[in-house]
Design an enzyme around this catalytic site. Structure first.
Site, PDB file in Angstrom:
ATOM      1  N   GLU A 299       0.826  -1.212   0.000  1.00  0.00           N
ATOM      2  CA  GLU A 299       0.000   0.000   0.000  1.00  0.00           C
ATOM      3  C   GLU A 299       0.861   1.262   0.000  1.00  0.00           C
ATOM      4  OE1 GLU A 299      -3.168   2.303   2.978  1.00  0.00           O
ATOM      5  OE2 GLU A 299      -1.914   0.671   3.714  1.00  0.00           O
ATOM      6  N   LYS A 363      -9.638   2.840  -2.815  1.00  0.00           N
ATOM      7  CA  LYS A 363     -10.086   2.404  -1.499  1.00  0.00           C
ATOM      8  C   LYS A 363     -11.424   3.046  -1.155  1.00  0.00           C
ATOM      9  CE  LYS A 363      -8.501   2.001   3.303  1.00  0.00           C
ATOM     10  NZ  LYS A 363      -7.435   2.331   4.270  1.00  0.00           N
ATOM     11  N   CYS A 420      -5.427  -1.967   3.238  1.00  0.00           N
ATOM     12  CA  CYS A 420      -5.277  -1.753   4.674  1.00  0.00           C
ATOM     13  C   CYS A 420      -6.436  -2.397   5.440  1.00  0.00           C
ATOM     14  CB  CYS A 420      -5.144  -0.259   4.959  1.00  0.00           C
ATOM     15  SG  CYS A 420      -4.659   0.137   6.657  1.00  0.00           S
TER      16      CYS A 420
END
Length: 549
Positions: A299, A363, A420
């Site tokens: 990430e 995301k 995440c």
């Protein structure tokens, strides 16, 4: 006539029930904190047995006090808040490490994360205890009141205000390979209800009357554990999982600390490190990138906008042999319309030789205060000089939830992409089909993360354990690449087939396990089995209360 329990344990329970005031709250706090030892990486289930047995006795004491009615409900709310405050403080203290990465700017706010967040989230447990008190009874069936109240509050904690289901009580069972298989049927929240009932059962050894009321719950809890373990053992295959033909993955774990070295001015050194590490031979008979089909970076791999840096894109593309593909995390900017501000996304981008930019995933479930400031508080927080941890002007913009879809990469099955902590949310892993479109069935879960913010603490280990349970729920293999670790590949049963430990630089070469055929019951029904178990617990608790009223 049955006799009440006697002995040291009975005397201890009586003492707990008779406590009051600050001593009662300190006992609740300490009991909750001790229960956090049942969470990863410790996995001490007996700690939760002690913690929840103590919770039962504390509610018993409040329920039999001289004050009646809503005063006892309020007393249980306060006890539950103290218990939850202790549980979350002991389980989430490592969040404070993120405030020390840029200590000159965020150290003053450390108490807000280490104490403030658990204090606020502790309200959910206060509600759980209060609800349990409303249907509390004197017999062993009062355990179902606690199970209903706490499991319902854990579900609420995982959904309200964007949700934060970190260290949900069900993880006490959800980290054991045999026991976690039950998540394929009832999910994390179903495991949570079972965990509460099983761990609280020994409380009746000190408070039950007669053999059935005293020993029955513990015997049933032991049988439930054996049944869950038996189901898991039967579900697990005896040999290794088959793998997808022709797919050879390489995960790059650079182990870059989240400090001054991760700055735009160090872009060349960072890129050099990534390329060198990705092309490193992992064995005398291996030739680096030439021997893999897909290389994966973690990430937010770059301290700059990769899409706006043609030189960096060209260097990466030159390092990729023909037919190889890179999947990497990256901050992405969307060019603004006239009069608008630019929008930034925490994304996964794909790249092939050329350079050719491929599919992108933005995301959806952002971290409050980490990646953005919540709208109602943003102006006030910025007025006192607070910003989100990730230094992006205005914070990240979430991807459109309705547009969430599988990520398409040549040579791989469709990918359920997560970034995440998106991997900790049950039921949100597999994208929903677009309007009017046939659903795309993913072949794996990809989780790119950067846990460098939290150093060598329980945080990254807890993160891995929760992501692992998603593989079991969904019946999909999981590929997880983390900046500082723990990077891992695991099959659809949650068995880790390859991994890199926390805090090391390295590469991980692995085959891709295949997905399970069909769909798990959890994928088909979601939280319906949990809702049925929850309703049954409430019914048992209500009937027991009516009989003993």
């Amino acid at each position: 006539m049955s006799r009440p329990a006697e002995g040291p344990l009975a005397h201890l329970s009586q003492w707990v029930m008779l406590t009051s005031g600050w001593l009662r709250l300190l006992l609740a706090f300490a009991g909750g904190a001790f229960g956090a030892l049942a969470m990863p990486p410790f996995g001490l289930l007996p700690a939760l047995v002690v913690s929840l047995s103590l919770a039962v006795w504390l509610i018993d004491g409040a329920a039999t006090g001289r004050r009646g009615g809503w005063r006892t409900v309020l007393a249980c709310f306060v006890i539950g808040w103290a218990w939850g405050f202790g549980y979350l403080t002991a389980g989430l203290w490592w969040l404070g490490a993120a405030f020390l990465v840029e200590a000159e700017e965020f150290a003053w706010a450390l108490p807000l994360g280490v104490i403030g967040l658990p204090a606020v989230l502790g309200l959910f447990y206060g509600i759980g205890f209060a609800v349990a008190r409303l249907v509390w009874s004197r017999g062993a069936r009062r355990l179902f009141a606690l199970g209903f109240g706490l499991a319902a509050c854990e579900w609420l904690r995982g959904h309200l205000f964007t949700g934060f289901p970190w260290n949900t009580l069900g993880m006490a069972l959800g980290q054991n390979l045999w026991l976690m298989q039950g998540a394929s049927v009832i999910g994390l929240y179903g495991l949570t209800l079972l965990t509460i009932l099983i761990a609280a059962a020994p409380s009746t050894l000190a408070t039950g009357e007669g053999g059935r009321g005293r020993y029955g719950p513990s015997i049933l809890a032991g049988l439930a554990l054996l049944a869950l373990a038996g189901f898991g053992a039967a579900r697990l295959p005896t040999g290794p999982s088959p793998t997808v033909p022709g797919v050879r993955l390489r995960l790059m774990q650079p182990n870059l600390n989240q400090d001054a070295k991760f700055r735009p001015e160090n872009r060349e050194d960072i890129l050099d490190r990534y390329i060198e590490l990705s092309d490193r031979a992992s064995a005398p008979d291996r030739n680096g990138l030439a021997d893999v089909t897909h290389v994966i970076w973690p990430e937010s791999a770059f301290p700059f906008l990769i899409q706006r840096d043609p030189k960096a894109l060209a260097r990466i593309a030159a390092a990729l042999p023909p037919g190889k593909h890179l999947i990497t995390g990256a901050a992405r900017a969307q060019e603004p319309l006239p009069g608008e501000k630019p929008r930034f996304f925490n994304s996964i981008v794909t790249l092939s030789a050329g350079p050719t930019l491929g599919d992108v995933y933005d995301k959806v479930h952002l971290v409050p205060f980490g990646e953005y400031l919540p709208d109602p508080l943003e102006a006030a927080l910025r007025a006192v000089g607070l910003r989100q941890f990730v230094s992006i002007p205005g914070g990240f913009t979430p991807g459109l939830r309705g547009a969430q879809r599988t990520l398409s990469v040549p040579g791989l099955p469709p990918i359920a992409a997560t970034i995440c902590y998106e991997a900790i949310f049950p039921g949100e892993i597999v994208p929903q089909p677009g309007t009017g479109e046939a659903p795309t069935v993913p072949g794996l879960i990809l989780n790119l993360t950067n846990d460098a913010w939290f150093g060598d603490t329980p945080g990254p280990r807890q993160h891995l354990a929760q992501a692992r349970l998603r593989a079991v729920e969904e019946g999909l293999p999981l590929v997880r690449d983390a900046n500082t670790g723990i990077s891992a590949v695991m099959d659809a049963h949650g068995r880790i087939t390859a991994s890199l430990p926390l805090g090391v630089e390295g590469i991980l070469d692995a085959a891709l396990p295949v997905r399970l055929p069909g769909r798990t019951l959890y994928v088909s029904l979601g939280d319906i089995p949990f809702a049925v178990l929850l309703a049954a617990s409430l019914a048992i608790a209500v009937l027991a209360r009516r009989r003993t009223a």
